[in-house]
Motif scaffolding. Structure first.
Motif, PDB file in Angstrom:
ATOM      1  N   THR A  50      -7.742  -0.366   9.209  1.00 27.70           N
ATOM      2  CA  THR A  50      -8.455  -1.331   8.704  1.00 27.70           C
ATOM      3  C   THR A  50      -7.595  -2.363   8.280  1.00 27.70           C
ATOM      4  O   THR A  50      -7.866  -3.630   8.316  1.00 27.70           O
ATOM      5  CB  THR A  50      -9.272  -0.704   7.121  1.00 27.70           C
ATOM      6  OG1 THR A  50     -10.093   0.213   7.658  1.00 27.70           O
ATOM      7  CG2 THR A  50      -9.869  -1.846   6.644  1.00 27.70           C
ATOM      8  N   GLU A  51      -6.407  -2.011   7.545  1.00 29.66           N
ATOM      9  CA  GLU A  51      -5.332  -2.999   7.204  1.00 29.66           C
ATOM     10  C   GLU A  51      -5.127  -3.990   8.355  1.00 29.66           C
ATOM     11  O   GLU A  51      -4.669  -5.256   8.452  1.00 29.66           O
ATOM     12  CB  GLU A  51      -4.263  -2.380   6.731  1.00 29.66           C
ATOM     13  CG  GLU A  51      -3.068  -3.293   6.105  1.00 29.66           C
ATOM     14  CD  GLU A  51      -3.650  -4.229   4.806  1.00 29.66           C
ATOM     15  OE1 GLU A  51      -2.875  -5.027   4.510  1.00 29.66           O
ATOM     16  OE2 GLU A  51      -4.881  -4.050   4.418  1.00 29.66           O
ATOM     17  N   GLU A  52      -4.713  -3.208   9.456  1.00 27.27           N
ATOM     18  CA  GLU A  52      -4.137  -3.801  10.637  1.00 27.27           C
ATOM     19  C   GLU A  52      -5.078  -4.881  11.329  1.00 27.27           C
ATOM     20  O   GLU A  52      -5.013  -5.800  11.601  1.00 27.27           O
ATOM     21  CB  GLU A  52      -3.717  -2.758  11.724  1.00 27.27           C
ATOM     22  CG  GLU A  52      -2.556  -2.188  11.608  1.00 27.27           C
ATOM     23  CD  GLU A  52      -2.315  -1.006  12.304  1.00 27.27           C
ATOM     24  OE1 GLU A  52      -3.130  -0.475  13.163  1.00 27.27           O
ATOM     25  OE2 GLU A  52      -1.073  -0.584  12.560  1.00 27.27           O
ATOM     26  N   ALA A  53      -6.376  -4.445  11.230  1.00 29.11           N
ATOM     27  CA  ALA A  53      -7.497  -5.374  11.848  1.00 29.11           C
ATOM     28  C   ALA A  53      -7.669  -6.535  10.770  1.00 29.11           C
ATOM     29  O   ALA A  53      -7.937  -7.727  11.407  1.00 29.11           O
ATOM     30  CB  ALA A  53      -9.004  -4.340  11.756  1.00 29.11           C
ATOM     31  N   ARG A  54      -7.557  -6.266   9.473  1.00 27.35           N
ATOM     32  CA  ARG A  54      -7.596  -7.473   8.472  1.00 27.35           C
ATOM     33  C   ARG A  54      -6.551  -8.413   8.726  1.00 27.35           C
ATOM     34  O   ARG A  54      -6.626  -9.553   8.624  1.00 27.35           O
ATOM     35  CB  ARG A  54      -7.642  -6.547   7.196  1.00 27.35           C
ATOM     36  CG  ARG A  54      -7.650  -8.007   5.940  1.00 27.35           C
ATOM     37  CD  ARG A  54      -7.624  -7.335   4.585  1.00 27.35           C
ATOM     38  NE  ARG A  54      -6.093  -6.848   4.465  1.00 27.35           N
ATOM     39  CZ  ARG A  54      -5.025  -7.787   4.199  1.00 27.35           C
ATOM     40  NH1 ARG A  54      -5.445  -8.931   4.026  1.00 27.35           N
ATOM     41  NH2 ARG A  54      -3.786  -7.375   3.878  1.00 27.35           N
ATOM     42  N   LEU A  55      -5.283  -7.746   8.877  1.00 28.81           N
ATOM     43  CA  LEU A  55      -4.080  -8.661   9.400  1.00 28.81           C
ATOM     44  C   LEU A  55      -4.396  -9.476  10.543  1.00 28.81           C
ATOM     45  O   LEU A  55      -4.110 -10.638  10.653  1.00 28.81           O
ATOM     46  CB  LEU A  55      -2.808  -7.938   9.236  1.00 28.81           C
ATOM     47  CG  LEU A  55      -2.430  -7.303   8.089  1.00 28.81           C
ATOM     48  CD1 LEU A  55      -1.127  -6.383   8.084  1.00 28.81           C
ATOM     49  CD2 LEU A  55      -2.031  -8.459   7.112  1.00 28.81           C
ATOM     50  N   ALA A  56      -4.778  -8.756  11.726  1.00 30.71           N
ATOM     51  CA  ALA A  56      -4.727  -9.455  13.041  1.00 30.71           C
ATOM     52  C   ALA A  56      -6.114 -10.402  12.822  1.00 30.71           C
ATOM     53  O   ALA A  56      -5.856 -11.575  13.526  1.00 30.71           O
ATOM     54  CB  ALA A  56      -5.572  -8.366  13.911  1.00 30.71           C
ATOM     55  N   GLY A  57      -7.078 -10.411  11.801  1.00 32.59           N
ATOM     56  CA  GLY A  57      -7.946 -11.279  11.879  1.00 32.59           C
ATOM     57  C   GLY A  57      -7.350 -12.497  11.023  1.00 32.59           C
ATOM     58  O   GLY A  57      -7.837 -13.629  11.435  1.00 32.59           O
ATOM     59  N   SER A  58      -6.542 -12.246  10.171  1.00 30.72           N
ATOM     60  CA  SER A  58      -6.372 -13.301   9.344  1.00 30.72           C
ATOM     61  C   SER A  58      -5.184 -14.214  10.105  1.00 30.72           C
ATOM     62  O   SER A  58      -5.170 -15.374  10.095  1.00 30.72           O
ATOM     63  CB  SER A  58      -5.604 -12.780   7.968  1.00 30.72           C
ATOM     64  OG  SER A  58      -4.420 -12.277   8.120  1.00 30.72           O
TER      65      SER A  58
END
Length: 63
Positions: A50-58
């Motif tokens: 979830t954190e990696e997806a959030r960072l990739a999205g940002s």
């Protein structure tokens, strides 16, 4: 690191949670300790994902 070298962690859990873990451990043919490790590993893998997806999205938003 070999399993016997892992840190020893002692924790208290409510009786209802212990029963749930014990039932799942028996169903999955694991010890209570192994079942607890599997649950914790899955939990933290999901957090990481979830954190990696959030960072990739940002990062794609800032480009």
């Amino acid at each position: 690191m070999k399993i016997h070298q892992w840190p020893y962690v002692r924790t208290r859990v409510p009786p209802e949670l212990q029963k749930l873990i014990a039932r799942e451990a028996a169903k999955n043919r694991r010890s209570i300790n192994s079942e607890t490790l599997v649950v914790l590993e899955k939990h933290y893998a999901e957090i990481k994902k979830t954190e990696e997806a959030r960072l990739a999205g940002s990062s794609s938003v800032s480009e």
